[in-house]
Design an enzyme around this catalytic site. Structure first.
Site, PDB file in Angstrom:
ATOM      1  N   HIS A 147     -11.984   1.769  -3.927  1.00 24.85           N
ATOM      2  CA  HIS A 147     -11.368   0.933  -4.860  1.00 24.85           C
ATOM      3  C   HIS A 147     -12.297  -0.324  -5.344  1.00 24.85           C
ATOM      4  O   HIS A 147     -13.099  -0.761  -4.688  1.00 24.85           O
ATOM      5  CB  HIS A 147     -10.004   0.603  -4.469  1.00 24.85           C
ATOM      6  CG  HIS A 147      -9.039   1.705  -4.031  1.00 24.85           C
ATOM      7  ND1 HIS A 147      -8.031   2.028  -4.940  1.00 24.85           N
ATOM      8  CD2 HIS A 147      -9.262   2.810  -3.212  1.00 24.85           C
ATOM      9  CE1 HIS A 147      -7.215   3.012  -4.327  1.00 24.85           C
ATOM     10  NE2 HIS A 147      -8.156   3.366  -3.499  1.00 24.85           N
ATOM     11  N   TYR A 181       0.871  -1.216  -0.030  1.00 25.38           N
ATOM     12  CA  TYR A 181      -0.058  -0.066   0.002  1.00 25.38           C
ATOM     13  C   TYR A 181       1.048   1.151  -0.061  1.00 25.38           C
ATOM     14  O   TYR A 181       1.274   1.760   1.208  1.00 25.38           O
ATOM     15  CB  TYR A 181      -1.086  -0.010   1.353  1.00 25.38           C
ATOM     16  CG  TYR A 181      -1.741   1.473   1.340  1.00 25.38           C
ATOM     17  CD1 TYR A 181      -2.284   1.921   0.244  1.00 25.38           C
ATOM     18  CD2 TYR A 181      -1.991   1.816   2.621  1.00 25.38           C
ATOM     19  CE1 TYR A 181      -3.114   2.691   0.266  1.00 25.38           C
ATOM     20  CE2 TYR A 181      -2.767   2.903   2.858  1.00 25.38           C
ATOM     21  CZ  TYR A 181      -3.307   3.557   1.648  1.00 25.38           C
ATOM     22  OH  TYR A 181      -4.150   4.652   1.888  1.00 25.38           O
ATOM     23  N   ASP A 202      -2.043  -1.098  -4.155  1.00 27.20           N
ATOM     24  CA  ASP A 202      -2.547   0.208  -4.385  1.00 27.20           C
ATOM     25  C   ASP A 202      -1.293   0.902  -4.658  1.00 27.20           C
ATOM     26  O   ASP A 202      -0.483   1.414  -3.444  1.00 27.20           O
ATOM     27  CB  ASP A 202      -3.318   0.993  -3.259  1.00 27.20           C
ATOM     28  CG  ASP A 202      -3.665   2.435  -3.707  1.00 27.20           C
ATOM     29  OD1 ASP A 202      -3.284   2.752  -4.362  1.00 27.20           O
ATOM     30  OD2 ASP A 202      -4.524   2.738  -2.664  1.00 27.20           O
TER      31      ASP A 202
END
Length: 556
Positions: free
Chosen positions: A306, A143, A184
């Site tokens: 998302h 992330y 991400d």
């Protein structure tokens, strides 16, 4: 073998059962980002899921922030698992994946800081390829930090995290492992990956330049300058080379538009697919050539800002016999080795206490005769035995009551509405007295009313009489509650002055939505009306129009 990545935006925010949610994703390895749980917040239903082994990385800085997790089905149990990219968080060498790369470009404090936010968790799996060869596959779930324009230090933090990620990934490749980087990434690569491409300056953004140099030649954007001085570029080091990975989605769909994975929830941009592609699955070039089967973006799966992305590999996994030590089932609070705080507040019945006392008394007695000998023997708080007359022990012991007793005065707390409508409570009492004609005023004076039923505490009733009167009482109580609620609403509206009906937007002639300015400045806190439709391109008639109106409060 299917691998899935999803920024879940809070693992505790889901209203579904954890196993039900994981099963619905239909993947062998499920990698989640932005779990927003620290070690103290992780509960057993989230950590221990039947049919899966889970591996978490938590933020050491802030509670309910960042965080990553890998859920692996039992038939793909990893051989090793690690938290972080640098190896400083790995507790045992037995479960270490190793191959961390050259860290001479990072200071010790910088390394600790980059691994302190729970932004990476790695699992290593043994896979069998189609040619029957066996290799190690390392899945790096990340992330990546978000760029905060108001904080220059966070921009540098993001670039240095990229550099550490590339250092570790290339070191694993050099050691002979296949590598998948997913999660991400928090940047868009090409203009096609953004709903509204920015000006030429966006092509010079360090995050886009970093991602561009990470990918092999076929995936690179020629408009982005890839001539990087690795001694000066903060998102790389002199010991990294680049060009080792493939963007798996563009491998199959090089020119597909609208392939977004993130949308702004405040503007309902998902309704018009006005978003960005921030989530990626990057595979090393050799793995892509041999094993890539299919990729997909699951835009229909909701529950976050998302959506999940998946990759299918033409290989099978050889599961490990035991889970790595990072597995949540080995945590003391879930393995039964650590006393839970909730046990101190669990109510224990008298029977359980007496059974425990009997067990203590019969520790040294293995026969019935031994139990008889211990009759009348008790232990004090220090564990010393003392004898006591059995006849006395059978008599009840009177204990002095301590603490405050419950009030029997029947006094009730006044409601807030009484300050604004003095006659409301009297009206409610009068309505209560009319529930039954045959009931006296004294009977209902002390009756308790709620939204479901009336219950008379003074006179017990039979099941038949209670059943016959319950319907009329419930119906009457519901009417009274509804009438009182409507009266309360009108009082508050008269007191504060309501906003009135929402205006109609000029583009669609539909009721607008009320919003508030949260950005710091002179207008912070002010409310305004805007079109209720989702954000989109101006050329899209289904997108929201440019209607805007400040809220003006009614004057009393």
């Amino acid at each position: 073998m299917r691998v899935l990545s999803w920024n879940i935006n809070g693992i505790r925010a889901s209203k579904r059962n954890m196993k039900e949610m994981l099963d619905s994703l239909n993947s062998d390895v499920i990698c989640l980002q932005e779990t927003k749980v620290t070690r103290d917040m992780l509960d057993e239903p989230t950590a221990i899921v039947e049919g899966y082994s889970s591996y978490f990385s938590h933020s050491k800085k802030r509670s309910g922030y960042s965080g990553t997790a890998n859920y692996c089905k039992n038939h793909v149990t990893p051989e090793c698992a690690e938290e972080g990219l640098s190896g400083i968080l790995t507790l045992t060498d037995d479960d270490s994946i190793g191959n961390y790369g050259n860290h001479t470009s990072f200071s010790d404090d910088e390394i600790k800081d980059l691994d302190a936010e729970g932004r990476a968790v790695l699992t290593q799996h043994k896979i069998r390829l189609e040619d029957d060869s066996i290799k190690n596959l390392v899945i790096i779930n990340v992330y990546c930090p978000r760029f905060d324009p108001d904080r220059q230090d966070r921009h540098m933090y993001k670039l240095r995290f990229y550099a550490l990620l590339q250092t570790r990934a290339e070191a694993l490749l050099k050691a002979g492992c296949h590598v998948i980087i997913l999660g991400d990434i928090n940047t868009t690569h090409k203009d096609i990956d953004h709903c509204d491409p920015e000006d030429e300056e966006s092509l010079k953004k360090p995050s886009r330049r970093w991602l561009n140099q990470m990918l092999w030649e076929k995936d690179r954007d020629p408009s982005i300058d890839d001539d990087i001085n690795r001694d000066e570029f903060n998102a790389a080091t002199p010991y990294t080379v680049g060009g080792k990975f493939v963007d798996t989605y563009r491998y199959f769909h090089p020119d597909k538009e609208g392939a977004f994975t993130n949308w702004c929830t405040l503007t309902n941009a998902r309704a018009t697919n006005y978003g960005r592609r921030l989530d990626y699955i990057l595979a090393d070039v050799e793995l892509a050539d041999k094993c890539l089967k299919d990729v997909d973006i699951l835009q229909d799966v909701e529950g976050s800002d998302h959506c999940p992305i998946t990759v299918d590999l033409k290989c099978t996994c050889i599961p490990a016999s035991t889970c790595p030590s990072l597995c949540t089932k080995f945590m003391p609070e879930f393995s039964g080795k650590q006393q839970k705080l909730s046990n101190f507040f669990t109510k224990v019945s008298r029977n359980e206490v007496s059974n425990k006392e009997d067990n203590v008394l019969c520790v040294n007695g293995n026969t019935e005769a031994d139990k008889v000998k211990l009759e009348g023997v008790k232990t004090d708080s220090r564990g010393l035995k003392r004898t006591e007359d059995v006849s006395k022990s059978s008599q009840p012991v009177k204990r002095q009551k301590t603490g405050l007793s419950k009030s029997t005065s029947g006094a009730k707390q006044s409601s807030l509405m009484a300050f604004f409508n003095k006659g409301s409570e009297q009206k409610l009492k009068k309505c209560t007295l009319k529930v039954e004609d045959n009931s006296s005023a004294e009977k209902f004076e002390s009756a308790e009313m709620n939204s479901k039923y009336f219950k008379n505490k003074d006179e017990p009733t039979s099941n038949e009489s209670q059943g016959s009167n319950s319907d009329s009482i419930v119906t009457t109580s519901q009417k009274l509650v509804k009438e009182n609620s409507n009266e309360t609403t009108s009082v508050w509206k008269n007191l504060l002055g309501g906003l009135g009906p929402a205006p109609l937007c000029k583009g669609h002639n539909e009721p607008c939505v009320l919003r508030m300015v949260k950005k710091p400045g002179p207008n912070k806190g002010k409310q305004f009306y805007t079109c209720a439709r989702g954000e989109g391109h101006k050329s899209n008639p289904e997108a929201r129009c440019d209607f805007f109106k400040w809220v003006t409060m009614k004057k009393k």
